[in-house]
Design an enzyme around this catalytic site. Structure first.
Site, PDB file in Angstrom:
ATOM      1  N   SER B 376      43.284 -34.391-102.031  1.00  0.00           N
ATOM      2  CA  SER B 376      42.899 -35.026-100.861  1.00  0.00           C
ATOM      3  C   SER B 376      42.754 -36.465-101.433  1.00  0.00           C
ATOM      4  O   SER B 376      42.497 -37.052-102.500  1.00  0.00           O
ATOM      5  CB  SER B 376      41.237 -34.667-100.747  1.00  0.00           C
ATOM      6  OG  SER B 376      40.447 -35.675 -99.971  1.00  0.00           O
ATOM      7  N   ARG B 377      43.550 -37.228-100.318  1.00  0.00           N
ATOM      8  CA  ARG B 377      43.975 -38.493-100.673  1.00  0.00           C
ATOM      9  C   ARG B 377      42.836 -39.434-100.684  1.00  0.00           C
ATOM     10  O   ARG B 377      42.773 -40.550-101.000  1.00  0.00           O
ATOM     11  CB  ARG B 377      45.138 -39.020 -99.807  1.00  0.00           C
ATOM     12  CG  ARG B 377      46.497 -38.333 -99.713  1.00  0.00           C
ATOM     13  CD  ARG B 377      47.467 -38.710 -98.974  1.00  0.00           C
ATOM     14  NE  ARG B 377      48.457 -37.851 -98.430  1.00  0.00           N
ATOM     15  CZ  ARG B 377      49.412 -37.682 -98.059  1.00  0.00           C
ATOM     16  NH1 ARG B 377      49.948 -38.967 -98.074  1.00  0.00           N
ATOM     17  NH2 ARG B 377      50.201 -36.780 -97.771  1.00  0.00           N
ATOM     18  N   VAL B 378      41.794 -38.980 -99.944  1.00  0.00           N
ATOM     19  CA  VAL B 378      40.374 -39.856-100.042  1.00  0.00           C
ATOM     20  C   VAL B 378      39.786 -39.625-101.558  1.00  0.00           C
ATOM     21  O   VAL B 378      39.147 -40.590-101.784  1.00  0.00           O
ATOM     22  CB  VAL B 378      39.581 -39.185 -98.822  1.00  0.00           C
ATOM     23  CG1 VAL B 378      38.378 -39.990 -98.941  1.00  0.00           C
ATOM     24  CG2 VAL B 378      40.437 -39.887 -97.608  1.00  0.00           C
TER      25      VAL B 378
END
Lengths: 130, 511
Positions: B376-378
Site C-alpha cells: 500500500s503506497r499510502v
C-alpha cells in the site's frame, strides 16, 4: 467502412461526370469500371450505381421528403409542390399511417421537422417521464 | 387523492408541455451489425454524445433506444447501441440529444440495484425523483490543487489488510489474483465492515459488477441485505448477458454515482469487479468500429480507459468539501501472471495492490494474500496510532519469518533464536487467517496483533491459535469493553491500555 466506400466512389463519380459533356459519358463509365476492377472493388459496382442514381437525380438540389398519415389533399399537394419548386427541392412523399395525422418534413436526410400527432404525443409522454 | 385534483395536475402538465414544432438534426441508420450502427446524417454529432434511435412501432410510450457515438467519419457516424439492437432496422431515424451520456445520481439510489443507464433492476419500482440529479458518466478528475493527502483509514475489517496493507480514504488499491481466489470476498467484506463505523463516518459503497453472472450478483445483494449493508450501498450491474457497450460504461456510471457523495463532502467507496472484463468489452467495441489494434488486440487507448477512471478517486481538499472517493479495482489474472498487459497497466495506475496467490489459497491461508508482493503506497499514513504501534512490529516479525520460512523443515537442527522466530512467525501467519463475512473492528484487531507480537501465543499449539483469538475477543467484548472503547475513541494504544490488556492476556494464558 463499406457504406463510406460506396459513398466515396459515388460522389467522386458524380463530380467527374458533372464536369464533362454528355457524349463523353460512356468513356467515363468504362474508365470508372476499370478503376473499380484495379482496386478490387468490382463487387461494389451494383451498390455504387444504385447510389449514383439517387445522387445524380439530386444533384444541385436538396431532398425534401413529406411524411403524412394519408394521401395529401389536392390543395396540400399544390402548396408542397410550389414550395419545393421555389426552393429547388427534389420532392418525395411517403405515407406512414402510424403517425396518425399531421406532417413531418425531412430535408436532405439531415433535418426533421416533426408536426405529426405521433411526434407530439411522444414529446408529451417524455415530458411526463422527467 | 381527489379525482378532480389528479385531473387538474395532468391538465396543467399537458398545457405546460412544449409541443411546438422545431427543426432538429437527424440521421438514418444505414447498417447495423454486432450492436454497432452506421448512421448517415447527423453532421454535427460529437464523439461520446448520446443519440436516440426512434422506435418503429406505433406505441407512443415505447422508449427510443439510446446509443453512444464513437466514430465520426466522412459520410457516416458510428455508434454503439446501449441496449437491445434486435429492434433496429435500416432507415430508422436517429436524433441527437446534444448531451453526453449521463446517469441518475442521488440519495434515492441507496439500497438499489441498477444497470449502467440508471434503470432499476431490483423490482422496487422507479427511482424517487426527489433530489435526483444527472451526472455525465465521463467527468474530469479533481485537479492537484483540489486534493489533499490521504490520511483517514478505510477499515476493511480484514486483519491482513488493515494491519499490513492499510487502505486510506481516497486511495486506489488494486485487488489482483486468479479466478475463484477470494477477490470479490475481500471487496464484500470491506462493504460489510462499514457497519462498524458510525453513520456519520460511514462511506457510501458502490459495487460495480462488470460481466458477472446475475446469479452471483443476486447472492451478493442477498448477503448485503441480510447483514443490513444495502442501506448504504448501491449495486450497478452490467451482467454477462448484457452487450459490451454496457460493460464499457458500467464503471464510469458507478464512479459518477459515487462522485455525487464525494462532492457533497461525504466518503464513498467504489469497487470495480472486474476491470479485466471491462478491458475485454472495450476491446470488442474498438475492434468492431475498426479502430487500430495494438498489443493483444487491445486498442491504443486501453491505458487511458483505466487511468481516467481511476484518477477520479481522490481525497478532496477542505475547500472542496473534504469528501473522498476510494477505489478498489479488481483484476483477474491468468495463472498468476501479474506481468500481463492489463494487470501491469492497472498496477502502475493504482496506489498499491493486494496480490492473492493460488498456492496460499490451496494451503489454507485465506485470505490468500501474498504479503511480500502486496503493498500500500499510502502505508501507515492511513492507519490509526493504535494500529501503527502493533503493525510495525508485526511487519518486522513476518518479514523475518519469511526469510527463514524455508528452513522450517529443519526446525530440529536450528539454533534456539531462529527456531523461536519461525514459531512466532507461524503463529502470526495463523492469526492472519480469517473467515469470510467475519470482519473485525480495528480496536479488536489491535488487541489480537498485540497478543501475537508480544509472544503470548509462542507456547500455544498452532491448531489452537484461532481458539485463543476467539477467546480474547469474547472476553474483551463481554468483560473488558472499556479497553476496546478506549482504543476506539482515542484511536491510540496508550501505556495504560496496554497494561490492562496485558492483565487480560495473562489471565487467558493461565487458564
Amino acid at each position: 467502412m463499406l457504406y463510406n466506400k460506396v459513398q466515396t466512389y459515388t460522389r467522386a463519380f458524380v463530380s467527374a461526370l458533372e464536369s464533362v459533356p454528355e457524349k463523353k459519358y460512356p468513356e467515363h463509365v468504362a474508365r470508372f469500371l476499370i478503376i473499380l476492377k484495379k482496386r478490387g472493388d468490382m463487387k461494389l459496382a451494383g451498390k455504387i450505381f444504385q447510389e449514383f442514381g439517387k445522387a445524380w437525380a439530386r444533384r444541385g438540389k436538396r431532398a425534401l421528403e413529406v411524411i403524412s398519415a394519408k394521401q395529401l389533399l389536392e390543395r396540400e399537394e399544390r402548396v408542397v409542390e410550389l414550395f419545393s419548386k421555389e426552393h429547388n427541392f427534389l420532392l418525395t412523399r411517403r405515407i406512414v399511417p402510424e403517425v396518425k395525422g399531421g406532417y413531418a418534413l425531412i430535408v436532405n436526410d439531415t433535418t426533421l421537422v416533426d408536426g405529426t400527432i405521433r411526434g407530439k404525443l411522444r414529446k408529451l409522454w417524455q415530458s411526463f417521464r422527467f | 387523492m381527489d379525482r378532480n385534483h389528479i385531473f387538474d395536475i395532468i391538465k396543467n402538465q399537458i398545457q405546460g408541455a412544449d409541443l411546438s414544432v422545431k427543426g432538429e438534426e437527424i440521421g438514418k441508420v444505414v447498417s447495423i451489425g454486432d450492436d454497432i450502427i452506421q448512421i448517415e446524417g447527423l453532421p454535427n454529432a460529437l464523439v461520446s454524445e448520446k443519440i436516440l434511435i426512434e422506435p418503429l412501432s406505433e406505441k407512443v410510450t415505447e422508449e427510443p433506444i439510446p446509443a453512444l457515438v464513437l466514430n465520426v467519419e466522412e459520410y457516416t457516424v458510428s455508434a454503439v447501441v446501449l441496449g437491445k439492437s434486435d429492434k433496429i432496422k435500416e432507415g430508422q431515424i436517429v436524433r441527437k440529444t446534444g448531451q453526453v451520456l449521463s446517469v441518475p445520481v442521488g440519495e434515492s439510489l441507496l439500497g438499489r440495484v441498477v444497470n449502467p443507464l440508471g434503470e432499476p433492476l431490483d423490482g422496487k419500482g422507479a427511482l424517487e425523483k426527489k433530489g435526483l440529479e444527472f451526472f455525465p458518466i465521463e467527468r474530469p478528475a479533481p485537479s492537484v490543487l483540489d486534493r489533499q493527502s490521504v490520511k483517514a483509514p478505510l477499515g476493511t475489517g480484514i486483519k491482513v489488510i488493515d494491519g499490513l496493507i492499510p487502505i486510506g480514504r481516497g486511495q486506489r488499491e488494486l485487488i489482483i489474483g486468479d479466478r475463484q481466489i477470494g477477490k470479490t470476498a475481500l471487496a464484500i467484506d470491506t462493504i460489510i465492515n462499514q457497519l462498524n463505523e458510525n453513520s456519520q463516518n460511514r462511506p457510501v459503497c458502490v459495487y460495480v459488477a462488470i460481466g458477472q453472472k446475475y446469479s452471483k450478483v443476486a447472492n451478493l445483494v442477498k448477503e448485503l441485505q441480510e447483514r443490513g449493508a444495502m442501506e448504504y450501498s448501491i449495486v450497478v450491474v452490467a451482467g454477462a448477458s448484457d452487450p459490451a457497450s454496457l460493460w464499457y460504461i458500467a464503471p464510469f456510471a458507478g464512479c459518477s454515482i459515487a462522485e455525487y457523495f464525494r462532492d457533497k463532502g461525504r466518503d464513498a467507496l467504489v469497487i470495480y469487479d472486474d476491470l479485466s472484463k471491462h478491458a475485454w468489452g472495450w476491446r470488442q467495441i474498438s475492434l468492431l468500429v475498426r479502430r487500430p489494434s495494438g498489443r493483444e488486440a487491445y486498442p491504443g487507448d486501453i491505458f487511458y480507459l483505466h487511468s481516467r477512471l481511476l484518477e477520479r478517486a481522490a481525497k478532496l481538499s477542505a475547500e472542496k468539501g473534504g469528501g473522498s472517493l476510494t477505489a478498489l479495482p479488481i483484476i483477474e489474472t491468468q495463472l498468476g501472471d501479474v506481468a500481463a498487459y492489463i494487470p501491469t497497466n492497472v498496477i502502475s495506475i493504482t496506489d498499491g495492490q493486494i496480490y492473492l496467490e493460488s498456492d496460499l489459497f490451496a494451503k489454507g491461508q485465506r485470505p490468500a494474500v501474498n504479503i511480500g508482493l502486496s503493498v500500500s503506497r499510502v502505508g501507515s499514513s492511513a492507519q490509526t496510532k493504535a494500529m501503527k504501534k502493533v503493525a510495525a512490529r508485526l511487519k518486522l516479525e513476518l518479514a523475518q519469518y519469511e526469510e527463514l520460512a524455508a528452513f522450517s523443515q529443519f526446525a530440529e537442527d536450528l539454533d534456539e533464536a531462529t527456531r523461536k522466530r519461525i514459531e512466532r512467525g507461524a503463529r502470526l501467519t495463523e492469526l492472519l487467517k480469517q473467515n469470510q463475512y467475519s470482519t473485525i473492528p480495528f480496536e479488536e484487531q489491535t488487541c489480537i496483533f498485540y497478543m501475537g507480537i508480544s509472544g503470548y501465543l509462542d507456547a500455544v499449539p498452532l491448531h489452537e491459535v484461532k481458539k485463543h483469538e476467539e477467546k480474547l475477543r469474547e472476553i474483551l467484548k463481554d468483560r473488558h469493553g472499556n479497553i476496546l472503547d478506549e482504543i476506539r475513541k482515542t484511536k491510540d494504544f496508550s501505556e495504560a491500555t496496554e497494561a490492562k490488556l496485558k492483565k487480560v492476556l495473562e489471565g487467558i494464558m493461565e487458564k
